[in-house]
Design an enzyme around this catalytic site. Structure first.
Site, short mmCIF file in Angstrom:
data_model
loop_
_atom_site.label_atom_id
_atom_site.label_comp_id
_atom_site.label_asym_id
_atom_site.label_seq_id
_atom_site.Cartn_x
_atom_site.Cartn_y
_atom_site.Cartn_z
CG HIS A 172 -2.62 2.40 3.84
ND1 HIS A 172 -2.21 1.47 4.78
CD2 HIS A 172 -3.43 1.73 2.97
CE1 HIS A 172 -2.74 0.29 4.49
NE2 HIS A 172 -3.48 0.42 3.39
CB SER A 204 -0.94 0.00 1.21
OG SER A 204 -1.83 -1.09 1.15
#
Length: 375
Positions: free
Chosen positions: A314, A249
């Site tokens: 993220h 991610s």
């Protein structure tokens, strides 16, 4: 249509149009040259050259800019000359061209997906050759799927692999107790918590990463991707010190965030179809994946006291995408080393990496952080 021979070009420029060897030719002589020999030139390059002539307010054109164009290179002065003049090329748009083959239509589609200026789109359409292909994103994706399938069979589960007691025993994921093993700050991207995690990341990685790599090349896209991956694991080690990290991610969010920011910053120039709807869908996918990661982080772990993987990677990828990634995507075919903003963000990123390294060396013992046992 045949290409203009470079040696003939050089002879004409130096002997007839620049007898003083000053390095410049007047725009009037330049137009005469194009009028005489333009039929020997690729029509897209001819349009760009005419735009260059129209955009020069000082009445002269740099000889080196012209040579760079014929060698499939462009300088910053070339870009500025285009932008100072007419921003719209006089010929028909690339979208209106008929009779294109499948591969040419694909290149045209990618050009409209990623580039905000018609001059850049025509330049890319004329110069792209599929050699080399977009190998970086494809290779990363294939490796992620292969590793996931290997551990899927080994752990005998595809959904929520993270719940297996052997999941973190792999040499790939980042674990705070094993942070001295430096490769884990990058290799964690090959492990995913389950097929739902892999599927979302793989979809965004391919749909956004492959077109970007076709336009900007493996080196630039690889730089953004790897910087996002490294920033993600280091951000976890600084802000969520007891949690492990898995999944790609960080790199995926760096690419997607950079692309979405580039679309917003060049909204009127981006001619991709249904761009508002597609941007909304991209944000929905990012939000779903981020929400899944937050839920999993705070869900009671299957094997306490080790918590579930962190979601902070993220956010590290998003920050890299909105800074370093935007600069890379904004400067198509321009040398990044000539961009002051690139060096500013790169220096800030390097400083963050160094600070995070020192944090990992000293902060855990100074703060007496209680880490989970090694897997």
């Amino acid at each position: 249509m045949t290409k203009w021979p470079r040696q003939k070009l050089a002879d004409l420029l130096q002997e007839k149009y620049d007898p003083e060897n000053s390095g410049f030719i007047s725009t009037d002589r330049f137009r005469d040259l194009l009028a005489t020999h333009g039929s020997e030139l690729d029509p897209h390059k001819l349009e760009v050259l005419l735009a260059l002539a129209d955009g020069n307010a000082d009445g002269k054109i740099c000889y080196q800019d012209f040579v760079n164009l014929m060698s499939n290179k462009r300088s910053n002065s070339f870009r500025r000359a285009i932008l100072q003049g007419s921003r719209q090329l006089k010929g028909c748009s690339l979208r209106d061209e008929a009779g294109l083959g499948l591969s040419q239509r694909l290149v045209r589609h990618v050009a409209y997906e990623t580039l905000p200026r018609e001059v850049d789109r025509k330049w890319y359409f004329d110069s792209y050759t599929y050699c080399p292909p977009p190998w970086f994103i494809l290779a990363i994706t294939i490796a992620e799927v292969a590793v996931f399938m290997y551990y899927g069979f080994q752990l005998d589960r595809l959904v929520l692999q993270v719940s297996s007691p052997s999941f973190l025993k792999s040499p790939l994921p980042y674990h705070p107790q094993l942070r001295a093993q430096a490769w884990r700050y990058l290799s964690y991207i090959f492990m995913h918590t389950g097929i739902e995690h892999l599927s979302l990341n793989m979809a965004m990685q391919l749909l956004v990463g492959v077109p970007l790599e076709m336009v900007h090349g493996a080196l630039r896209i690889g730089l953004v991707y790897v910087c996002g991956v490294l920033a993600g694991s280091l951000a976890v080690s600084v802000t969520d010190m007891t949690a492990p990290v898995v999944g790609s991610s960080g790199g995926v969010y760096a690419l997607v965030s950079a692309h979405l920011a580039n679309v917003v910053m060049n909204w009127s120039g981006m001619k991709c179809q249904f761009k508002l709807f597609r941007m909304a869908m991209a944000l929905v996918c990012m939000s779903v994946e981020f929400g899944r990661a937050v839920w999993l982080r705070f869900y009671p772990p299957a094997f306490p006291p080790c918590p579930n993987p962190s979601f902070v990677a993220h956010l590290g990828g998003v920050v890299v995408g909105l800074t370093l990634g935007v600069v890379v995507l904004q400067n198509y075919e321009q040398r990044l080393q000539e961009q002051s903003l690139f060096w500013i963000f790169f220096c800030v990123y390097t400083l963050f990496v160094l600070c995070a390294v020192f944090w990992n060396i000293f902060a855990y013992s100074l703060l007496d952080v209680r880490l989970p046992p090694p897997p």
